[in-house]
Design a protein around this motif. Structure first.
Motif, PDB file in Angstrom:
ATOM      1  N   MET A   1       0.822  -1.195   0.000  1.00 50.39           N
ATOM      2  CA  MET A   1       0.000   0.000   0.000  1.00 50.39           C
ATOM      3  C   MET A   1       0.865   1.258   0.000  1.00 50.39           C
ATOM      4  N   TRP A   2       1.965   1.216   0.756  1.00 53.43           N
ATOM      5  CA  TRP A   2       2.861   2.370   0.816  1.00 53.43           C
ATOM      6  C   TRP A   2       3.394   2.700  -0.571  1.00 53.43           C
ATOM      7  N   GLY A   3       3.797   1.693  -1.314  1.00 50.05           N
ATOM      8  CA  GLY A   3       4.337   1.910  -2.660  1.00 50.05           C
ATOM      9  C   GLY A   3       3.327   2.577  -3.575  1.00 50.05           C
ATOM     10  N   ILE A   4       2.068   2.173  -3.467  1.00 48.94           N
ATOM     11  CA  ILE A   4       1.011   2.772  -4.293  1.00 48.94           C
ATOM     12  C   ILE A   4       0.839   4.241  -3.941  1.00 48.94           C
ATOM     13  N   LEU A   5       0.749   4.529  -2.654  1.00 52.03           N
ATOM     14  CA  LEU A   5       0.532   5.917  -2.210  1.00 52.03           C
ATOM     15  C   LEU A   5       1.699   6.824  -2.573  1.00 52.03           C
ATOM     16  N   SER A   7       3.918   6.393  -4.903  1.00 52.85           N
ATOM     17  CA  SER A   7       4.003   6.526  -6.361  1.00 52.85           C
ATOM     18  C   SER A   7       2.957   7.512  -6.881  1.00 52.85           C
ATOM     19  N   MET A   8       1.772   7.476  -6.307  1.00 50.71           N
ATOM     20  CA  MET A   8       0.734   8.435  -6.702  1.00 50.71           C
ATOM     21  C   MET A   8       1.147   9.859  -6.323  1.00 50.71           C
ATOM     22  N   SER A  15       3.552  16.427 -11.923  1.00 49.03           N
ATOM     23  CA  SER A  15       2.634  17.253 -12.711  1.00 49.03           C
ATOM     24  C   SER A  15       2.643  18.697 -12.234  1.00 49.03           C
ATOM     25  N   ILE A  16       2.597  18.889 -10.928  1.00 52.14           N
ATOM     26  CA  ILE A  16       2.615  20.241 -10.368  1.00 52.14           C
ATOM     27  C   ILE A  16       3.939  20.923 -10.678  1.00 52.14           C
ATOM     28  N   GLN A  17       5.041  20.187 -10.500  1.00 49.99           N
ATOM     29  CA  GLN A  17       6.356  20.760 -10.783  1.00 49.99           C
ATOM     30  C   GLN A  17       6.473  21.184 -12.242  1.00 49.99           C
ATOM     31  N   LEU A  97       1.417  11.457 -22.047  1.00 55.34           N
ATOM     32  CA  LEU A  97       2.476  10.880 -22.880  1.00 55.34           C
ATOM     33  C   LEU A  97       3.701  10.502 -22.057  1.00 55.34           C
ATOM     34  N   ILE A  98       4.056  11.340 -21.094  1.00 60.58           N
ATOM     35  CA  ILE A  98       5.209  11.061 -20.225  1.00 60.58           C
ATOM     36  C   ILE A  98       4.991   9.756 -19.468  1.00 60.58           C
ATOM     37  N   VAL A  99       3.813   9.579 -18.890  1.00 61.54           N
ATOM     38  CA  VAL A  99       3.538   8.389 -18.088  1.00 61.54           C
ATOM     39  C   VAL A  99       3.554   7.124 -18.950  1.00 61.54           C
ATOM     40  N   VAL A 100       2.968   7.189 -20.131  1.00 59.14           N
ATOM     41  CA  VAL A 100       2.964   6.009 -21.003  1.00 59.14           C
ATOM     42  C   VAL A 100       4.385   5.683 -21.467  1.00 59.14           C
TER      43      VAL A 100
END
Length: 142
Positions: A1-5, A7-8, A15-17, A97-100
């Motif tokens: 669960m920690w890895g998911i959080l 990573s999100m 995105s904000i940066q 596009l970056i994420v894919v």
């Protein structure tokens, strides 16, 4: 669960940066903005280092293989390309596009066991997932 959080959170922060960096670029230049990002990141790391037990900085000399030390160069290139992508496409399209691209390259790194990563067996359903992500880009573009 920690890895998911975590990573999100990482994706949200990227995105904000990217939006922030693009705004700085509009008032300066892409290399001034990228340099500022790297400088402030360095300063943040120094401050964090002071509060996390101060492991030896000289341990960096023991890093092998040496190409692993090129991460900062990749960081500068990432900052530059994110700024350019967001300027050209806007935040949502650029990040999509970056994420894919990240997903595709990460899977190739795992498949071939590149850069010291554990090699994994090809799984067709992962390829299908990647194709679905690409189809999602096409749908998003329309």
């Amino acid at each position: 669960m920690w890895g998911i959080l975590i990573s999100m959170l990482s994706g949200a922060l990227m995105s904000i940066q990217g939006v922030f960096n693009t705004g700085v670029t509009e008032k300066t230049s892409v290399w001034v903005a990228a340099g500022w990002v790297q400088l402030t990141a360095f300063l943040a790391c120094v401050v964090a280092w002071f509060f996390t037990g101060r492991p030896s900085v000289t341990a960096i000399a023991g890093v092998h293989p040496r190409y692993l030390l090129l991460g900062g160069i990749f960081g500068a290139a990432i900052t530059y390309t994110v700024i350019q992508g967001m300027e050209a496409l806007g935040p949502a399209k650029a990040v999509l596009l970056i994420v894919v691209a990240q997903l595709a390259v990460a899977y190739l790194i795992e498949l071939f066991g590149l850069f010291g990563s554990d090699k994994v067996e090809f799984q067709f359903h992962k390829l299908i997932g990647l194709v679905i992500a690409v189809v999602g880009i096409v749908i998003f573009q329309k």
